[in-house]
Design a protein around this motif. Structure first.
Motif, PDB file in Angstrom:
ATOM      1  N   LEU A   1       0.849  -1.186   0.000  1.00  0.00           N
ATOM      2  CA  LEU A   1       0.000   0.000   0.000  1.00  0.00           C
ATOM      3  C   LEU A   1       0.887   1.240   0.000  1.00  0.00           C
ATOM      4  O   LEU A   1       1.908   1.280   0.697  1.00  0.00           O
ATOM      5  N   SER A   2       0.510   2.253  -0.778  1.00  0.00           N
ATOM      6  CA  SER A   2       1.261   3.504  -0.809  1.00  0.00           C
ATOM      7  C   SER A   2       0.287   4.670  -0.770  1.00  0.00           C
ATOM      8  O   SER A   2      -0.840   4.574  -1.264  1.00  0.00           O
ATOM      9  N   ARG A   3       0.746   5.765  -0.202  1.00  0.00           N
ATOM     10  CA  ARG A   3      -0.061   6.976  -0.284  1.00  0.00           C
ATOM     11  C   ARG A   3       0.532   7.882  -1.355  1.00  0.00           C
ATOM     12  O   ARG A   3       1.744   7.951  -1.546  1.00  0.00           O
ATOM     13  N   ILE A   4      -0.349   8.571  -2.055  1.00  0.00           N
ATOM     14  CA  ILE A   4       0.066   9.452  -3.136  1.00  0.00           C
ATOM     15  C   ILE A   4      -0.797  10.701  -3.094  1.00  0.00           C
ATOM     16  O   ILE A   4      -2.025  10.620  -2.937  1.00  0.00           O
ATOM     17  N   ASP A   5      -0.175  11.852  -3.184  1.00  0.00           N
ATOM     18  CA  ASP A   5      -0.918  13.108  -3.294  1.00  0.00           C
ATOM     19  C   ASP A   5      -1.748  13.046  -4.580  1.00  0.00           C
ATOM     20  O   ASP A   5      -1.213  12.772  -5.656  1.00  0.00           O
ATOM     21  N   HIS A   6      -3.034  13.301  -4.468  1.00  0.00           N
ATOM     22  CA  HIS A   6      -3.914  13.119  -5.637  1.00  0.00           C
ATOM     23  C   HIS A   6      -3.525  14.033  -6.795  1.00  0.00           C
ATOM     24  O   HIS A   6      -3.861  13.757  -7.947  1.00  0.00           O
ATOM     25  N   ARG A   7      -2.771  15.094  -6.507  1.00  0.00           N
ATOM     26  CA  ARG A   7      -2.347  16.010  -7.568  1.00  0.00           C
ATOM     27  C   ARG A   7      -1.172  15.455  -8.368  1.00  0.00           C
ATOM     28  O   ARG A   7      -0.774  16.053  -9.372  1.00  0.00           O
ATOM     29  N   MET A   8      -0.639  14.319  -7.939  1.00  0.00           N
ATOM     30  CA  MET A   8       0.410  13.630  -8.693  1.00  0.00           C
ATOM     31  C   MET A   8      -0.068  12.280  -9.198  1.00  0.00           C
ATOM     32  O   MET A   8       0.735  11.444  -9.623  1.00  0.00           O
ATOM     33  N   ALA A   9      -1.375  12.071  -9.162  1.00  0.00           N
ATOM     34  CA  ALA A   9      -1.976  10.828  -9.640  1.00  0.00           C
ATOM     35  C   ALA A   9      -2.723  11.082 -10.945  1.00  0.00           C
ATOM     36  O   ALA A   9      -3.189  12.195 -11.210  1.00  0.00           O
ATOM     37  N   MET A  10      -2.841  10.041 -11.744  1.00  0.00           N
ATOM     38  CA  MET A  10      -3.592  10.082 -13.000  1.00  0.00           C
ATOM     39  C   MET A  10      -4.513   8.866 -13.065  1.00  0.00           C
ATOM     40  O   MET A  10      -4.158   7.789 -12.581  1.00  0.00           O
ATOM     41  N   HIS A  11      -5.676   9.057 -13.667  1.00  0.00           N
ATOM     42  CA  HIS A  11      -6.554   7.913 -13.918  1.00  0.00           C
ATOM     43  C   HIS A  11      -5.920   7.027 -14.988  1.00  0.00           C
ATOM     44  O   HIS A  11      -5.401   7.525 -15.993  1.00  0.00           O
ATOM     45  N   VAL A  12      -5.966   5.731 -14.769  1.00  0.00           N
ATOM     46  CA  VAL A  12      -5.453   4.789 -15.761  1.00  0.00           C
ATOM     47  C   VAL A  12      -6.466   4.687 -16.898  1.00  0.00           C
ATOM     48  O   VAL A  12      -7.639   4.393 -16.664  1.00  0.00           O
ATOM     49  N   PRO A  13      -6.054   4.940 -18.124  1.00  0.00           N
ATOM     50  CA  PRO A  13      -7.004   4.876 -19.249  1.00  0.00           C
ATOM     51  C   PRO A  13      -7.609   3.487 -19.406  1.00  0.00           C
ATOM     52  O   PRO A  13      -6.978   2.469 -19.098  1.00  0.00           O
ATOM     53  N   GLU A  14      -8.850   3.452 -19.863  1.00  0.00           N
ATOM     54  CA  GLU A  14      -9.484   2.172 -20.182  1.00  0.00           C
ATOM     55  C   GLU A  14      -8.637   1.441 -21.222  1.00  0.00           C
ATOM     56  O   GLU A  14      -8.103   2.042 -22.142  1.00  0.00           O
ATOM     57  N   GLY A  15      -8.515   0.158 -21.050  1.00  0.00           N
ATOM     58  CA  GLY A  15      -7.729  -0.626 -21.994  1.00  0.00           C
ATOM     59  C   GLY A  15      -6.283  -0.801 -21.593  1.00  0.00           C
ATOM     60  O   GLY A  15      -5.559  -1.605 -22.200  1.00  0.00           O
ATOM     61  N   LEU A  16      -5.834  -0.055 -20.596  1.00  0.00           N
ATOM     62  CA  LEU A  16      -4.475  -0.214 -20.085  1.00  0.00           C
ATOM     63  C   LEU A  16      -4.544  -0.931 -18.748  1.00  0.00           C
ATOM     64  O   LEU A  16      -5.201  -0.459 -17.811  1.00  0.00           O
ATOM     65  N   GLY A  17      -3.904  -2.073 -18.642  1.00  0.00           N
ATOM     66  CA  GLY A  17      -3.927  -2.843 -17.413  1.00  0.00           C
ATOM     67  C   GLY A  17      -3.122  -2.176 -16.313  1.00  0.00           C
ATOM     68  O   GLY A  17      -2.216  -1.376 -16.557  1.00  0.00           O
ATOM     69  N   LEU A  18      -3.442  -2.550 -15.065  1.00  0.00           N
ATOM     70  CA  LEU A  18      -2.764  -1.936 -13.940  1.00  0.00           C
ATOM     71  C   LEU A  18      -1.289  -2.319 -13.874  1.00  0.00           C
ATOM     72  O   LEU A  18      -0.467  -1.535 -13.416  1.00  0.00           O
TER      73      LEU A  18
END
Length: 329
Positions: A98-115
């Motif tokens: 588990l990691s914490r990340i400031d939401h302003r440095m996060a991006m939504h993973v595009p549909e079709g791209l696996g985690l």
């Protein structure tokens, strides 16, 4: 939760898996259950003691990028919710379940791209975008020389430069030729058997390239500068060959009106890193979703085998990103 820690600086063997407390969620944080963790050269430097026991904002354990599912959000978070698939850059603490990340440095993973693949995006593509476009202002129709083009940032830079309409020169070892050409390189240079400055001069009628993105440092500095066209820009991203003993040809700098930049992400203030992430996301997330650019994955390892992942990166044989996978056996 399980995380990778080390008690003493040293080789890959100092890395061990250990139970540590789950990070507390701060007001701007997402808490993410990691599916994929990117391994970066900065992690190797961290392990060897280059940064000391520094704290980089999120944790004093190593690791700079993650992808996974949000399991908790802070009260000031906007645009994200529990269950969202995210990828992004952290100030330490990626080598964990588990990691914490400031939401302003996060991006939504595009549909079709696996985690898993998403763990190979943030650090390298954000760094490549910053070097090529924010600093060097690469434009369609210009030319760029990208060194270490088979690595994580290099493979990302080749793709971005090609997608932007540039003519792309690349250096790497000859055994990686097919891979680098597959990323979009127009001219491949085997640094072991060819002089990149001579190849650039011949291919450009001695005019030079508009941009150089360098990861090597001192051994390449003079030839990099002399390979630049009038008004050319060089961005130093790494020092794989060391920082000492460089010769800077001031005549070329002066009479060709050259500009030289340096960039590093790890030590930048949070607001600067946030802006870097947002610049990449605004320009390139649609291309990532469409498959026009793609993360390049060399290999994956269970989180507990972080030492093996570091050994592979230190060997220099990887093409693209090395990933750690929590939960993998």
């Amino acid at each position: 939760m399980q995380a990778i820690v080390f008690d003493d600086f040293g080789g890959p063997e100092v890395l061990v898996a250990r139970e540590v407390p789950t990070p507390e969620v701060r007001p701007h944080d997402l808490l993410v259950r990691n599916a994929s963790i990117g391994v970066n050269r900065a992690d190797l430097l961290h392990r060897k003691g280059a940064y000391g026991r520094a704290y980089f904002g999120d944790a004093d354990t190593m690791g700079l990028e993650i992808a996974g599912a949000v399991v908790a959000v802070g009260p000031l978070v906007r645009g994200f919710a529990v269950g969202d698939r995210v990828m992004g850059i952290v100030g330490g603490g990626a080598y964990a379940e588990l990691s914490r990340i400031d939401h302003r440095m996060a991006m939504h993973v595009p549909e079709g791209l696996g985690l898993v693949a998403a763990g190979a995006v943030a650090e390298v593509f954000v760094t490549a975008h910053e070097a090529l476009f924010h600093l060097a202002n690469l434009q369609a129709g210009e030319s760029v020389l990208i060194h270490a083009a088979a690595g994580g940032v290099g493979s990302a830079a080749v793709q971005l430069a090609k997608a932007a309409g540039a003519r792309v020169f690349c250096t790497a070892s000859g055994d990686k030729r097919d891979a680098v050409l597959g990323f979009g390189a127009d001219v491949f240079i085997d640094y072991r058997s060819e002089d990149f400055a001579a190849v650039v001069a011949q291919a450009t009628d001695s005019k030079g390239v508009d941009v150089v993105v360098d990861f090597i440092g001192a051994p390449y500095l003079e030839r990099n500068v002399r390979s630049l066209a009038v008004g050319g820009r060089m961005v130093a991203v790494g020092l794989l060959g060391g920082a000492q003993g460089a010769t800077l040809p001031m005549d070329a700098v002066l009479y060709r009106h050259l500009r030289i930049f340096g960039t590093v992400m790890k030590s930048r203030p949070p607001e600067v890193k946030q802006a870097m992430v947002q610049r990449f996301a605004e320009r390139w997330l649609p291309a990532l979703a469409a498959g026009a650019i793609r993360p390049v994955i060399d290999s994956t390892y269970p989180l507990a085998d972080a030492a093996l992942a570091h050994s592979r990166m230190e060997s220099g044989v990887n093409v693209g990103k090395i990933l750690l996978l929590p939960g993998a056996a």
